[in-house]
Design a protein around this motif. Structure first.
Motif, PDB file in Angstrom:
ATOM      1  N   HIS A 133      56.673  76.718  97.891  1.00 24.84           N
ATOM      2  CA  HIS A 133      57.493  77.526  98.806  1.00 24.84           C
ATOM      3  C   HIS A 133      56.964  78.957  98.878  1.00 24.84           C
ATOM      4  CE1 HIS A 133      60.825  80.403  99.423  1.00 24.84           C
ATOM      5  NE2 HIS A 133      61.307  79.520 100.295  1.00 24.84           N
ATOM      6  N   ASP A 134      56.730  79.559  97.714  1.00 32.45           N
ATOM      7  CA  ASP A 134      56.257  80.948  97.670  1.00 32.45           C
ATOM      8  C   ASP A 134      54.860  81.081  98.278  1.00 32.45           C
ATOM      9  OD1 ASP A 134      58.608  81.583  96.411  1.00 32.45           O
ATOM     10  OD2 ASP A 134      57.752  81.472  94.390  1.00 32.45           O
ATOM     11  N   ALA A 135      53.986  80.126  97.985  1.00 36.30           N
ATOM     12  CA  ALA A 135      52.626  80.185  98.519  1.00 36.30           C
ATOM     13  C   ALA A 135      52.627  80.048 100.030  1.00 36.30           C
ATOM     14  CB  ALA A 135      51.772  79.083  97.889  1.00 36.30           C
ATOM     15  N   ALA A 136      53.432  79.140 100.557  1.00 37.39           N
ATOM     16  CA  ALA A 136      53.475  78.923 102.014  1.00 37.39           C
ATOM     17  C   ALA A 136      53.958  80.169 102.747  1.00 37.39           C
ATOM     18  CB  ALA A 136      54.375  77.734 102.333  1.00 37.39           C
ATOM     19  N   LEU A 137      54.912  80.885 102.143  1.00 34.18           N
ATOM     20  CA  LEU A 137      55.431  82.094 102.788  1.00 34.18           C
ATOM     21  C   LEU A 137      54.448  83.257 102.707  1.00 34.18           C
ATOM     22  CD1 LEU A 137      59.170  82.152 101.637  1.00 34.18           C
ATOM     23  CD2 LEU A 137      58.237  81.358 103.814  1.00 34.18           C
ATOM     24  N   ASN A 138      53.516  83.193 101.777  1.00 28.58           N
ATOM     25  CA  ASN A 138      52.592  84.308 101.567  1.00 28.58           C
ATOM     26  C   ASN A 138      51.611  84.465 102.715  1.00 28.58           C
ATOM     27  OD1 ASN A 138      51.577  86.468  99.949  1.00 28.58           O
ATOM     28  ND2 ASN A 138      49.842  85.164  99.394  1.00 28.58           N
ATOM     29  N   SER A 139      51.024  83.366 103.200  1.00 29.10           N
ATOM     30  CA  SER A 139      50.066  83.441 104.312  1.00 29.10           C
ATOM     31  C   SER A 139      49.909  82.073 104.931  1.00 29.10           C
ATOM     32  CB  SER A 139      48.705  83.950 103.830  1.00 29.10           C
ATOM     33  OG  SER A 139      48.026  82.973 103.070  1.00 29.10           O
ATOM     34  N   VAL A 140      49.429  82.042 106.168  1.00 26.35           N
ATOM     35  CA  VAL A 140      49.230  80.767 106.861  1.00 26.35           C
ATOM     36  C   VAL A 140      48.095  79.976 106.224  1.00 26.35           C
ATOM     37  CG1 VAL A 140      47.614  81.697 108.583  1.00 26.35           C
ATOM     38  CG2 VAL A 140      49.034  79.714 109.157  1.00 26.35           C
ATOM     39  N   ALA A 141      47.117  80.678 105.633  1.00 26.50           N
ATOM     40  CA  ALA A 141      46.025  79.976 104.949  1.00 26.50           C
ATOM     41  C   ALA A 141      46.549  79.237 103.728  1.00 26.50           C
ATOM     42  CB  ALA A 141      44.932  80.965 104.556  1.00 26.50           C
ATOM     43  N   GLU A 142      47.428  79.894 102.949  1.00 28.95           N
ATOM     44  CA  GLU A 142      47.997  79.232 101.782  1.00 28.95           C
ATOM     45  C   GLU A 142      48.944  78.117 102.204  1.00 28.95           C
ATOM     46  OE1 GLU A 142      49.214  81.628  98.382  1.00 28.95           O
ATOM     47  OE2 GLU A 142      48.367  83.386  99.378  1.00 28.95           O
ATOM     48  N   LEU A 200      43.549  86.647 115.519  1.00 32.73           N
ATOM     49  CA  LEU A 200      43.012  85.568 116.343  1.00 32.73           C
ATOM     50  C   LEU A 200      41.956  84.758 115.603  1.00 32.73           C
ATOM     51  CD1 LEU A 200      42.763  87.353 119.812  1.00 32.73           C
ATOM     52  CD2 LEU A 200      44.307  85.485 119.182  1.00 32.73           C
ATOM     53  N   ALA A 201      41.131  85.453 114.801  1.00 25.41           N
ATOM     54  CA  ALA A 201      40.127  84.734 114.016  1.00 25.41           C
ATOM     55  C   ALA A 201      40.810  83.773 113.037  1.00 25.41           C
ATOM     56  CB  ALA A 201      39.238  85.718 113.262  1.00 25.41           C
ATOM     57  N   THR A 202      41.908  84.229 112.440  1.00 22.19           N
ATOM     58  CA  THR A 202      42.670  83.361 111.545  1.00 22.19           C
ATOM     59  C   THR A 202      43.273  82.193 112.313  1.00 22.19           C
ATOM     60  OG1 THR A 202      43.214  85.262 110.151  1.00 22.19           O
ATOM     61  CG2 THR A 202      44.571  83.291 109.894  1.00 22.19           C
ATOM     62  N   TYR A 203      43.800  82.454 113.507  1.00 22.46           N
ATOM     63  CA  TYR A 203      44.411  81.398 114.324  1.00 22.46           C
ATOM     64  C   TYR A 203      43.377  80.339 114.707  1.00 22.46           C
ATOM     65  CZ  TYR A 203      47.076  79.161 118.072  1.00 22.46           C
ATOM     66  OH  TYR A 203      47.725  78.247 118.854  1.00 22.46           O
ATOM     67  N   LEU A 204      42.195  80.777 115.146  1.00 23.08           N
ATOM     68  CA  LEU A 204      41.159  79.830 115.544  1.00 23.08           C
ATOM     69  C   LEU A 204      40.748  78.928 114.386  1.00 23.08           C
ATOM     70  CD1 LEU A 204      38.841  82.109 117.750  1.00 23.08           C
ATOM     71  CD2 LEU A 204      40.354  80.289 118.542  1.00 23.08           C
ATOM     72  N   GLN A 205      40.659  79.505 113.186  1.00 28.35           N
ATOM     73  CA  GLN A 205      40.166  78.725 112.054  1.00 28.35           C
ATOM     74  C   GLN A 205      41.261  77.897 111.376  1.00 28.35           C
ATOM     75  OE1 GLN A 205      37.279  80.942 109.475  1.00 28.35           O
ATOM     76  NE2 GLN A 205      37.585  82.592 110.960  1.00 28.35           N
ATOM     77  N   ILE A 206      42.479  78.439 111.308  1.00 31.94           N
ATOM     78  CA  ILE A 206      43.552  77.716 110.615  1.00 31.94           C
ATOM     79  C   ILE A 206      44.297  76.784 111.568  1.00 31.94           C
ATOM     80  CG2 ILE A 206      45.668  77.920 109.284  1.00 31.94           C
ATOM     81  CD1 ILE A 206      43.189  78.868 107.800  1.00 31.94           C
ATOM     82  N   ALA A 207      44.784  77.333 112.680  1.00 30.64           N
ATOM     83  CA  ALA A 207      45.579  76.516 113.600  1.00 30.64           C
ATOM     84  C   ALA A 207      44.724  75.536 114.398  1.00 30.64           C
ATOM     85  CB  ALA A 207      46.360  77.422 114.554  1.00 30.64           C
ATOM     86  N   LEU A 208      43.526  75.984 114.828  1.00 29.54           N
ATOM     87  CA  LEU A 208      42.666  75.126 115.648  1.00 29.54           C
ATOM     88  C   LEU A 208      41.565  74.449 114.855  1.00 29.54           C
ATOM     89  CD1 LEU A 208      42.353  77.284 118.909  1.00 29.54           C
ATOM     90  CD2 LEU A 208      44.076  75.583 118.275  1.00 29.54           C
ATOM     91  N   GLY A 209      41.445  74.760 113.568  1.00 28.77           N
ATOM     92  CA  GLY A 209      40.521  74.049 112.697  1.00 28.77           C
ATOM     93  C   GLY A 209      39.051  74.328 112.927  1.00 28.77           C
ATOM     94  N   MET A 210      38.708  75.510 113.407  1.00 26.64           N
ATOM     95  CA  MET A 210      37.301  75.838 113.652  1.00 26.64           C
ATOM     96  C   MET A 210      36.645  76.374 112.389  1.00 26.64           C
ATOM     97  SD  MET A 210      37.327  77.750 117.355  1.00 26.64           S
ATOM     98  CE  MET A 210      38.064  76.991 118.811  1.00 26.64           C
ATOM     99  N   THR A 211      35.325  76.180 112.290  1.00 23.79           N
ATOM    100  CA  THR A 211      34.538  76.839 111.244  1.00 23.79           C
ATOM    101  C   THR A 211      34.295  78.287 111.673  1.00 23.79           C
ATOM    102  OG1 THR A 211      32.409  76.288 112.243  1.00 23.79           O
ATOM    103  CG2 THR A 211      33.390  74.657 110.740  1.00 23.79           C
ATOM    104  N   PRO A 212      33.884  79.179 110.749  1.00 31.30           N
ATOM    105  CA  PRO A 212      33.577  80.554 111.156  1.00 31.30           C
ATOM    106  C   PRO A 212      32.512  80.625 112.249  1.00 31.30           C
ATOM    107  CG  PRO A 212      33.775  80.427 108.777  1.00 31.30           C
ATOM    108  CD  PRO A 212      33.839  79.020 109.273  1.00 31.30           C
TER     109      PRO A 212
END
Length: 527
Positions: free
Chosen positions: A440-449, A290-302
């Protein structure tokens, strides 16, 4: 024989509880502070990726590795004495961390910080067992102590983010110094001393075995979660498990073991350990996602993500206190069962999140999950400590703390690995046609990448990749949530069958537990 009524706690004990909650809060905060400081730290110290990984992980590794040893050591030399020693080293290590001028110094300081933190949790928790003899007051005290850990996980990103906005990367670590000074001043005044005179000498071979079991196991789990199946992390995990078996066998043969493994023969103890392990694991695993979702998908700072945790943590804290009160009237098992079922409802709502979900659904589902599971965690720790004799409270406290640490590591590893695997396979089927090669490889590795790659792609391709990655990550959380629901329901059934027999509903006040050893100093109950 006339039952002895347990002495009620006085003002000194409750003030002492407040003092003991502070280091508990700090040890959790320090788990998150370094992650937030990484951008500034990297610019200042220029660590390699390996050095940065060790600086991040070694704190948690050494806490987990030394908890059992420190819990037993406190019973040998005195729980308050060990707490004071730990406070000194924790304060010194915090300053060294903040002032580190090289990656090597940072790693060494974080290692000292982890060993010092390992003295704090079992010492504070086991002292509560001595300070609060009344069963109801003891349960309340342990609940408040447990919620301080939860608060630390939220306060860390908020306070750390504010300090990082105005000062250098090491400033957040200095928050520990005034707290440790307060503990050193107030501890001898408010806290009793207690040690087990029959404890004997510390078995150094058992200490080595416990480290050889826990450290490789935790390292293997974390690495497998991060990189998938690889030879060395798998070997590390197997070595840790083998040393764990040898450690247990040795403890069975010692007259004065480092860890009293016979505690697991008590159903209340073993079921509570299992419940706490799984609950903590699921909570930490899904909170990581969820912390990853808030920061990556919703664009929040920590810091923003931390602030949005307040509507989650506050109801959870209230639920923990209310659930504790209810358990004193109807018993612990019904409250645990209700909490596990409510938690499964929260996970059920999490399955409805997709790449376009707003903040409201994320926070609502998290709050319901936390309202259900916070009492389970608090009562689980309380049951573990209270199921052990007073003279074994240090060992029980260390096991409760170790369970929390291992639960978090295992939860993030397993839940994170499951979500990552689903994310990769889902995104593979929905990648925009222009994403090839290294991108392609980086995108599949993680949502942050994937977010980083999307930012480098022109126009529509970047937006399509970003949307596809968010949807794939949400699908990974959905599958992880379904698995979590199954685990929670199975746990509820287990508690209903086993723990209801071991912990009958409360009736009349039970006799006060009689300590095997007198405290070195006795404090009046109602100062």
């Amino acid at each position: 024989m006339t039952a002895v009524t347990p002495a009620k706690a006085g003002r000194r004990e409750w003030l002492g509880l407040a003092v003991l909650c502070l280091p508990a809060l700090l040890t959790t905060m320090d788990l998150t502070l370094l992650f937030m400081a990484v951008p500034k730290l990297t610019a200042d110290l220029d660590p390699s990726s390996s050095q940065l990984l060790w600086a991040s992980d070694i704190y948690g590794f050494l806490i987990a590795g030394f908890l059992i040893t420190m819990g037993t050591l406190g019973e040998r030399i005195g729980r308050r004495r060990l707490l004071m020693i730990g406070a000194v080293f924790f304060g010194v290590a915090s300053v060294l961390t903040a002032e580190a001028n090289s990656p090597e110094m940072l790693i060494a300081a974080r290692a000292l910080l982890g060993i010092s933190a390992a003295t704090l949790a079992p010492s504070t928790l086991s002292l509560l067992r001595v300070m609060f003899r009344d069963e109801k007051e003891s349960t309340t005290a342990v609940t408040l102590w447990t919620t301080s850990f939860m608060v630390g996980g939220v306060v860390g990103p908020i306070a750390g983010g504010l300090l990082l906005d105005h000062f250098w990367w090491g400033a957040p670590f200095l928050m520990a110094v005034p707290v440790m000074v307060l503990l050193l001043i107030a501890g001898p005044i408010l806290l009793p001393e207690y040690k087990d005179p029959s404890g004997g000498r510390l078995d150094l071979l058992s200490v080595g075995m416990s480290l050889a079991a826990i450290l490789p196991a935790v390292y293997g789990i974390k690495e497998l979660a991060h990189d998938g199946f690889e030879t060395w992390p798998t070997v590390s995990l197997v070595v840790g498990l083998l040393f764990g078996v040898v450690f247990v066998l040795r403890q069975r043969g010692l007259s004065v073991p480092l860890m009293d493994v016979t505690l697991f023969s008590r159903a209340a103890f073993s079921v509570s350990v299992g419940t706490l392990l799984l609950t903590t694991g699921l909570m930490m695993g899904i909170q990581y996602l969820l912390a990853t979702y808030l920061q990556i998908a919703l664009g929040m700072t920590p810091a923003e993500a931390g602030l949005w945790q307040l509507p989650v943590i506050i109801p959870g804290m209230v639920a923990a206190v209310v659930g504790t009160g209810i358990s004193q009237k109807i018993g612990t098992p019904p409250v645990l069962i209700a909490g596990l079922l409510i938690g499964s409802v929260g996970f059920g709502l999490l399955t409805q999140i997709d790449g376009n979900s707003g903040t409201a659904l994320v926070i609502t589902s998290s709050a319901i999950m936390f309202i259900g599971l916070a009492p389970v965690m608090a009562l689980g720790i309380g049951t573990i400590v209270q199921a052990a004799p007073v003279e074994r409270a240090g060992t029980a406290s260390a096991l409760a703390s170790t369970t929390n640490e291992l639960g978090g590591a295992v939860g993030i590893a397993l839940v994170g690995s499951l979500a990552t695997a689903v994310y990769g396979s889902t995104l593979e089927d929905h990648l925009p046609s222009g994403v090839t090669g290294a991108a392609h490889d980086a995108a599949l590795n993680s949502v942050a990448e994937a977010a980083a790659v999307a930012g480098q792609l022109p126009g529509k391709a970047g937006a399509e990749l970003s949307a596809a990655a968010h949807d794939a990550f949400a699908h990974g959380m959905e599958i992880a949530s379904y698995v979590s629901i199954g685990v929670l329901l199975a746990m509820a059934a287990l508690v209903a069958v086993l723990l209801r027999r071991a912990l009958p509903a409360p009736t009349a006040q039970q006799p006060a537990p009689q300590p095997v050893a007198a405290a070195e100093e006795s404090l009046p109950s109602g100062a």
